[in-house]
Design a protein around this motif. Sequence first.
Motif, short mmCIF file in Angstrom:
data_model
loop_
_atom_site.label_atom_id
_atom_site.label_comp_id
_atom_site.label_asym_id
_atom_site.label_seq_id
_atom_site.Cartn_x
_atom_site.Cartn_y
_atom_site.Cartn_z
N VAL A 99 -41.08 -106.13 -40.56
CA VAL A 99 -39.89 -107.06 -41.42
C VAL A 99 -39.04 -106.60 -41.39
CG1 VAL A 99 -40.12 -108.84 -42.63
CG2 VAL A 99 -42.06 -107.73 -42.38
N LEU A 100 -37.47 -107.95 -41.27
CA LEU A 100 -36.23 -107.27 -40.72
C LEU A 100 -36.07 -108.45 -42.09
CD1 LEU A 100 -33.66 -106.80 -41.24
CD2 LEU A 100 -33.46 -107.59 -38.91
N VAL A 101 -35.16 -108.66 -43.08
CA VAL A 101 -34.54 -109.46 -44.15
C VAL A 101 -33.63 -109.19 -43.91
CG1 VAL A 101 -34.16 -110.36 -46.56
CG2 VAL A 101 -36.29 -109.31 -45.39
N GLN A 102 -32.00 -110.85 -43.59
CA GLN A 102 -31.06 -110.82 -43.37
C GLN A 102 -30.23 -111.76 -44.26
OE1 GLN A 102 -29.03 -107.90 -42.18
NE2 GLN A 102 -27.41 -108.71 -43.70
N THR A 296 -39.51 -98.25 -45.94
CA THR A 296 -38.51 -99.75 -45.72
C THR A 296 -36.65 -98.38 -45.57
OG1 THR A 296 -39.85 -100.75 -47.99
CG2 THR A 296 -36.51 -100.96 -47.57
N ARG A 297 -36.51 -99.03 -44.58
CA ARG A 297 -34.73 -98.68 -44.57
C ARG A 297 -33.76 -100.22 -44.65
NH1 ARG A 297 -33.44 -98.99 -39.48
NH2 ARG A 297 -34.72 -99.34 -37.57
N THR A 298 -32.74 -99.59 -44.62
CA THR A 298 -31.09 -100.72 -44.62
C THR A 298 -30.71 -100.42 -42.72
OG1 THR A 298 -29.36 -98.96 -45.59
CG2 THR A 298 -31.64 -100.98 -46.90
N VAL A 299 -30.08 -101.61 -43.01
CA VAL A 299 -29.64 -101.49 -41.32
C VAL A 299 -28.15 -102.18 -42.05
CG1 VAL A 299 -31.46 -101.69 -39.97
CG2 VAL A 299 -30.76 -103.82 -40.78
N ARG A 300 -26.44 -101.67 -41.65
CA ARG A 300 -25.65 -102.42 -41.15
C ARG A 300 -25.30 -103.39 -40.22
NH1 ARG A 300 -21.50 -101.74 -44.74
NH2 ARG A 300 -22.66 -99.56 -45.35
N GLY A 308 -29.00 -105.14 -43.78
CA GLY A 308 -30.42 -106.12 -43.93
C GLY A 308 -31.71 -104.79 -44.01
N VAL A 309 -32.56 -105.54 -44.43
CA VAL A 309 -33.63 -104.83 -45.16
C VAL A 309 -35.42 -104.20 -43.85
CG1 VAL A 309 -35.87 -104.09 -46.46
CG2 VAL A 309 -33.09 -104.83 -47.85
N ILE A 310 -35.27 -103.60 -43.64
CA ILE A 310 -36.30 -103.19 -42.34
C ILE A 310 -37.78 -102.35 -43.57
CG2 ILE A 310 -37.42 -102.68 -40.60
CD1 ILE A 310 -34.59 -102.39 -38.78
N ALA A 311 -38.61 -103.58 -43.14
CA ALA A 311 -39.73 -102.83 -43.91
C ALA A 311 -41.48 -103.20 -43.22
CB ALA A 311 -40.02 -103.49 -45.83
N THR A 312 -42.43 -102.06 -43.19
CA THR A 312 -43.27 -102.38 -42.52
C THR A 312 -44.60 -102.82 -43.30
OG1 THR A 312 -43.07 -100.20 -41.20
CG2 THR A 312 -45.34 -100.92 -41.32
N VAL A 313 -45.19 -103.91 -43.12
CA VAL A 313 -46.16 -104.30 -44.09
C VAL A 313 -47.60 -104.00 -43.24
CG1 VAL A 313 -47.67 -106.20 -44.51
CG2 VAL A 313 -45.59 -106.55 -44.99
#
Length: 321
Positions: A99-102, A296-300, A308-313
């Motif tokens: 999942v990516l939240v931006q 969780t990690r972030t992307v610019r 942006g926040v990428i996380a694994t569900v």
Amino acid sequence: MRRPRPVARAAAVLAALVAAAGIALHHSTSEVPAVLVLATFALWAWAFSLIAVLAALRARSVVLTVVAVALVGAGAVQYGPLVSPARGYDDDEGVDLRVLVQNLEYGGADPVDVARAVRDGGVDLLITVEATPEAVDGLRAAGLGEMLPHEASDPAPQAAGVAVWSRYPLSPPERVAGFSLGVLRTDMAGPAGPVTVVAAHPVAPVFDGPAAVEEADRLRWYLGGLPGPAPVVVGGDFNATWDHARFRGLRGLGYTDSVSGGGDGWVPTWPADGRVPPLIGIDHVLARGASAVGETRTVRVGGTDHLGVIATVRLAADRVR
């Protein structure tokens, strides 16, 4: 020759007071706008406890040293969940949903960068807020639909738009009433069965304190009322950090935040458009009914002040068809 001790003692007292304020803000449920804003920076205030320890040792004060160490310990307890070992990823039969939240910042985010983040991150579900009609068109033109062909969007000018893209089929979007910046629900036919997806963007306390409290409470009520047993994935700009009691209160409804659930530590996301590194983490991925949430990690992304926040569900194995 004796001057350093009084100075160190004063520094220890001042640092301890700041740290104590940070701890108090972490637990505060006040509706006062100024308190809500200050709570955003409670972690930074608590960090002064480390300065208090050094200054107290320098002052050779047993009392101040004990107080400072106690403040360090209190903070370690309240921030411990952020670094606790992740659980649930030892289930080899589970299915991972990336999942990516931006936050697109008034639609100004570079659509090519967003599409690149989706591709490079192996993203299955993209949740965006501040999605203007122009931004949604730009993402389509950037080829986002080739990677995530299913869309549930409700774009709007300025900061009120929300949009979701998915690798898996989505139901038509449902905008939830009562939120000035937009909360959207859609149902996804996911790889392990149905998944309820919510894009959330409650108002920030710095703009409207009373509305921020009202919307935080309304969001809690809404998320708590979503039916099961289908998992729920929530993402967006919550305008709240781990230090906001109302945000942490979502745990009582069965929701796990990707940072605390994955033991990924402090993940700041804003502001990300200046020379100063991001200071606070207000963008989150949460899930209910999943076996694990984290990694969780972030992307610019260019053109936005949010990382942006990428996380694994990880969806539970017993839901896999």
